[in-house]
Write a protein that holds these residues in place. Structure first.
Motif, PDB file in Angstrom:
ATOM      1  N   ILE A 230      -1.992   8.014   0.270  1.00 17.89           N
ATOM      2  CA  ILE A 230      -3.221   7.405  -0.237  1.00 17.89           C
ATOM      3  C   ILE A 230      -3.835   8.229  -1.077  1.00 17.89           C
ATOM      4  N   GLU A 231      -4.092   7.827  -2.401  1.00 18.65           N
ATOM      5  CA  GLU A 231      -4.783   8.566  -3.405  1.00 18.65           C
ATOM      6  C   GLU A 231      -6.017   7.750  -3.252  1.00 18.65           C
ATOM      7  N   ASP A 232      -7.189   8.520  -2.890  1.00 22.02           N
ATOM      8  CA  ASP A 232      -8.548   7.588  -2.750  1.00 22.02           C
ATOM      9  C   ASP A 232      -9.739   8.405  -3.432  1.00 22.02           C
ATOM     10  N   PRO A 233      -9.693   8.504  -4.666  1.00 20.78           N
ATOM     11  CA  PRO A 233     -10.902   9.359  -5.386  1.00 20.78           C
ATOM     12  C   PRO A 233     -12.388   8.436  -5.169  1.00 20.78           C
ATOM     13  N   THR A 234     -12.259   7.313  -4.735  1.00 23.56           N
ATOM     14  CA  THR A 234     -13.435   6.602  -5.020  1.00 23.56           C
ATOM     15  C   THR A 234     -14.707   7.221  -4.215  1.00 23.56           C
ATOM     16  N   THR A 235     -15.827   7.072  -4.767  1.00 24.90           N
ATOM     17  CA  THR A 235     -17.185   7.523  -4.009  1.00 24.90           C
ATOM     18  C   THR A 235     -18.054   6.487  -4.221  1.00 24.90           C
ATOM     19  N   ILE A 236     -19.134   6.483  -3.410  1.00 23.96           N
ATOM     20  CA  ILE A 236     -20.257   5.555  -3.337  1.00 23.96           C
ATOM     21  C   ILE A 236     -21.321   6.048  -4.335  1.00 23.96           C
ATOM     22  N   LYS A 259     -10.184  -0.734   3.698  1.00 23.70           N
ATOM     23  CA  LYS A 259      -9.254   0.483   3.366  1.00 23.70           C
ATOM     24  C   LYS A 259      -7.983   0.452   4.107  1.00 23.70           C
ATOM     25  N   HIS A 260      -8.305   0.560   5.543  1.00 20.51           N
ATOM     26  CA  HIS A 260      -7.225   0.621   6.375  1.00 20.51           C
ATOM     27  C   HIS A 260      -6.372  -0.500   6.610  1.00 20.51           C
ATOM     28  N   SER A 261      -7.080  -1.822   6.578  1.00 17.71           N
ATOM     29  CA  SER A 261      -6.246  -3.023   6.655  1.00 17.71           C
ATOM     30  C   SER A 261      -5.538  -3.246   5.605  1.00 17.71           C
ATOM     31  N   LEU A 262      -5.929  -2.888   4.205  1.00 16.36           N
ATOM     32  CA  LEU A 262      -5.126  -2.959   3.131  1.00 16.36           C
ATOM     33  C   LEU A 262      -4.254  -2.219   3.112  1.00 16.36           C
ATOM     34  N   ASN A 263      -4.374  -0.969   3.456  1.00 16.87           N
ATOM     35  CA  ASN A 263      -3.197   0.322   3.357  1.00 16.87           C
ATOM     36  C   ASN A 263      -2.251  -0.237   4.291  1.00 16.87           C
ATOM     37  N   GLY A 264      -2.463  -0.850   5.457  1.00 18.39           N
ATOM     38  CA  GLY A 264      -1.637  -1.331   6.386  1.00 18.39           C
ATOM     39  C   GLY A 264      -0.728  -2.449   5.818  1.00 18.39           C
ATOM     40  N   LEU A 265      -1.307  -3.257   4.980  1.00 16.47           N
ATOM     41  CA  LEU A 265      -0.798  -4.389   4.576  1.00 16.47           C
ATOM     42  C   LEU A 265       0.309  -3.824   3.539  1.00 16.47           C
ATOM     43  N   ILE A 266      -0.116  -3.223   2.686  1.00 18.82           N
ATOM     44  CA  ILE A 266       0.622  -2.832   1.479  1.00 18.82           C
ATOM     45  C   ILE A 266       1.764  -1.807   2.054  1.00 18.82           C
ATOM     46  N   VAL A 300      -0.089   0.095  -6.277  1.00 19.68           N
ATOM     47  CA  VAL A 300       1.053   0.655  -5.545  1.00 19.68           C
ATOM     48  C   VAL A 300       1.880   1.615  -6.607  1.00 19.68           C
ATOM     49  N   TRP A 301       2.511   2.501  -6.101  1.00 18.98           N
ATOM     50  CA  TRP A 301       3.441   3.408  -7.080  1.00 18.98           C
ATOM     51  C   TRP A 301       4.677   2.663  -7.104  1.00 18.98           C
ATOM     52  N   TRP A 302       5.313   1.882  -7.981  1.00 20.00           N
ATOM     53  CA  TRP A 302       6.590   1.251  -7.825  1.00 20.00           C
ATOM     54  C   TRP A 302       7.213   1.359  -9.254  1.00 20.00           C
ATOM     55  N   ASN A 303       8.721   1.740  -8.888  1.00 23.93           N
ATOM     56  CA  ASN A 303       9.660   1.890  -9.681  1.00 23.93           C
ATOM     57  C   ASN A 303       8.985   2.741 -11.114  1.00 23.93           C
ATOM     58  N   GLY A 304       8.288   3.795 -10.682  1.00 25.46           N
ATOM     59  CA  GLY A 304       7.869   4.793 -11.890  1.00 25.46           C
ATOM     60  C   GLY A 304       6.434   4.349 -12.496  1.00 25.46           C
ATOM     61  N   GLU A 305       6.074   3.111 -12.064  1.00 24.97           N
ATOM     62  CA  GLU A 305       4.326   2.908 -12.543  1.00 24.97           C
ATOM     63  C   GLU A 305       3.603   2.376 -11.501  1.00 24.97           C
ATOM     64  N   TRP A 306       2.346   2.473 -11.784  1.00 24.04           N
ATOM     65  CA  TRP A 306       1.198   1.865 -10.952  1.00 24.04           C
ATOM     66  C   TRP A 306       1.290   0.425 -11.092  1.00 24.04           C
ATOM     67  N   LEU A 307       1.301  -0.148 -10.047  1.00 28.71           N
ATOM     68  CA  LEU A 307       1.309  -1.855 -10.104  1.00 28.71           C
ATOM     69  C   LEU A 307       0.109  -2.224  -9.414  1.00 28.71           C
ATOM     70  N   GLU A 308      -0.733  -2.750 -10.233  1.00 31.34           N
ATOM     71  CA  GLU A 308      -2.111  -3.623  -9.601  1.00 31.34           C
ATOM     72  C   GLU A 308      -1.782  -4.711  -8.583  1.00 31.34           C
ATOM     73  N   LEU A 309      -2.383  -4.417  -7.547  1.00 33.19           N
ATOM     74  CA  LEU A 309      -1.851  -5.572  -6.541  1.00 33.19           C
ATOM     75  C   LEU A 309      -3.037  -6.645  -6.177  1.00 33.19           C
ATOM     76  N   LEU A 310      -4.237  -5.768  -6.099  1.00 33.64           N
ATOM     77  CA  LEU A 310      -5.354  -6.860  -5.459  1.00 33.64           C
ATOM     78  C   LEU A 310      -6.736  -6.319  -6.022  1.00 33.64           C
ATOM     79  N   GLY A 311      -7.675  -7.137  -5.835  1.00 30.84           N
ATOM     80  CA  GLY A 311      -9.211  -6.671  -6.073  1.00 30.84           C
ATOM     81  C   GLY A 311      -9.835  -6.970  -4.645  1.00 30.84           C
TER      82      GLY A 311
END
Ligand code: DAH
Length: 528
Positions: A230-236, A259-266, A300-311
């Motif tokens: 999990i790459e998560d450089p986000t800050t408040i 974050k845990h819930s969505l990482n688990g789903l992904i 998510v890193w998929w087939n060589g590129e980042w694929l945006e999944l959700l907001g």
């Protein structure tokens, strides 16, 4: 080749997948179902408003729409065409053994404690879709070029978030709401004006938020056992803050749970796609939505590129206050089912989801993610159309002070709104922000009127109204301004293809001529 709206990060929309990103078995010639064709002129109406329409056969008249047995008066803001209204009731997300429904089911079984919610109609008030969620009055997503309106008060929802307040109001604390959503758009293999989203959320009474710490520790332990990076450089920070009314400790626990819930789903959805023991890679990015803070997008890193999944994000307390549940706080997410299903099932063209061909539907089984096997390949047939933009449309652009920038996609405008633009200025919507042109009220489809600025979405919609799903892509291939006359020229390549038969050149010529006639009549273009 020019492409003014090449890719969009709009949440819930499918980003065009570059050929390189597609697995090898993706056919180069996609297959798709025939669209019910309607060859109406702009002033004709399919049936009168007094007719009783069933939920699957909406009708329009010059004065009203009848959809799901309810009548909606038309006004100068009405722009929903019959071809779009005819999609209401198809409910791909509820169709057994359909990939969209299978994906919905898998996510629902992952979040086993969440209640599944299905709204009864895609028609919501403009207030519900935008204002209630804090969208600014001049938000580009509100424009006539981007959204479908029945009238100034009612529209086809553009996202499932439109149902957040009413669902919180019903008292549910953990729910998943899946539905069809509608947005005016360009035409290509990953954009369709009707698609499906899932909204998911979990809220808790403030008094029980202290329990989250323990739950988060359990979830963290479960995730630690998964091959997941999990790459998560986000800050408040000031640009993505906790809410002033929230106890920062509580907000931190809610964010962690999200974050845990969505990482688990992904991991549940994509974990099986990694090869050679490679861990799955997920990336968190700071975002902006008017109805959450802090807010994130997840890729998510998929087939060589980042694929945006959700907001996603921590629900604005204002939203919960409006729902009468001020004593609760929690998180929400919204994801596009087509985008994820195209990747997981290897479905190369978004129109395939609308296929009624058993060769498509019989391939899929409830609860299983399987690879789509292409069953037919018919050749494409493209036709180019070069034209001068109508002088009036050009004048409308000039008057607004924006040139080609007006051809930009709604997505990029929405992205700007959500802070993704690297500080560029907000664009002006072609529909003139909130005010439609006074001349738009007379035709069945007021958008794309001769006196309004040229917009690619208007052009595409007319092509789709005439050619239906026989049109595969519409691509801007050239544009220039005549150095002496100042007139603007554009050239589009329209690619036609059928899934179940070869189209003859004569047939495509006839169809293309019809498309051209409609564009001349409705947009005032002059064929060159
Ligand atoms: N409704 C947003 C869209 O369609 C997606 C979204 C973002 C939903 C953040 C959410 C959320 O619930 O918290 O672009």
């Amino acid at each position: 080749m020019l492409r003014l709206a090449p890719s969009r990060g709009l949440l819930g929309r499918v980003k065009p997948l570059r050929a390189a990103a597609l697995p090898r078995h993706f056919p180069s010639l996609p297959v798709f179902a025939l669209y019910p064709r309607r060859n109406q002129s702009s002033n004709s109406v399919p049936s009168s408003s007094s007719s009783v329409a069933s939920s699957s056969s909406p009708s329009t008249s010059t004065s009203s729409y009848t959809v799901q047995n309810r009548s909606y008066h038309r006004d100068d803001w009405s722009n929903a065409p019959p071809v779009i209204l005819s999609k209401i009731g198809r409910n791909l997300h509820l169709t057994p053994n359909h990939p969209i429904s299978i994906l919905r089911g898998i996510i629902e079984s992952h979040f086993a404690e969440h209640t599944s919610v299905t709204p009864s109609t895609p028609i919501v008030s403009v207030y519900q879709n935008f204002d209630e969620l804090g969208f600014a009055p001049d938000h580009p997503g509100r424009s006539l070029t981007d959204s479908y309106y029945l009238n100034r008060e009612h529209m086809l929802r553009t996202h499932t978030s439109a149902h957040e307040v009413e669902t919180y109001r019903s008292g549910l604390d953990a729910w998943l709401l899946s539905a069809d959503v509608y947005r005016r758009d360009e035409i290509d293999s990953s954009h369709y004006p009707v698609f499906h989203q899932m909204e998911g959320t979990q809220v808790w009474p403030t008094t029980s938020l202290h329990e989250l710490q323990k739950r988060n520790a359990e979830l963290a332990k479960q995730l630690a056992d998964c091959p997941l990076v999990i790459e998560d450089p986000t800050t408040i920070s000031d640009s993505n803050p906790y809410q002033a009314s929230h106890d920062p400790e509580h907000a931190a626990q809610i964010t962690q749970h999200l974050k845990h819930s969505l990482n688990g789903l992904i991991f549940r959805l994509f974990g099986h796609t990694t090869q050679d023991g490679e861990p799955l890679k997920v990336r968190w990015i700071e975002a902006f939505f008017p109805f959450t803070t802090p807010s994130y997008e997840v890729e998510v890193w998929w087939n060589g590129e980042w694929l945006e999944l959700l907001g996603c994000g921590v629900v604005m307390q204002k939203t919960l206050d409006q729902a009468g549940v001020s004593h609760k706080s929690g998180w929400a997410f919204g994801l596009g089912l087509e985008r994820i299903a195209m990747v997981l099932f290897s479905i190369p063209d978004i129109r395939l989801f609308w296929s009624t061909d058993s060769r498509f539907l019989s391939q899929f089984r409830e609860g299983e993610i399987t690879t789509f096997k292409p069953y037919s390949r018919y050749p494409p047939c493209y036709k180019d159309m070069s034209f001068w933009v109508s002088p009036k449309q050009q004048a409308a652009v000039a008057a607004s002070g924006s040139g080609t920038a007006r051809v930009e996609s709604r997505a990029s405008a929405w992205e700007r709104e959500s802070g993704d633009n690297g500080g560029k200025e907000a664009g002006v919507s072609t529909a003139g922000g909130l005010e439609p042109s006074a001349t738009t009220a007379t035709t069945t489809t007021p958008v794309g009127g001769k006196d309004k600025a040229f917009h690619e979405n208007d052009y595409c919609e007319i092509v789709r109204e005439v050619a239906g799903d026989l049109v595969e892509t519409v691509t801007l291939i050239d544009e220039f301004t005549h150095p002496k006359t100042g007139r603007q020229s554009k050239a589009y390549r329209i690619n036609y293809r059928s899934m179940d038969r070869s189209l003859s050149n004569e047939e495509v010529n006839a169809l293309h001529a019809q498309v051209q006639d409609r564009l001349v009549a409705d947009m005032g273009i002059e064929i060159r």
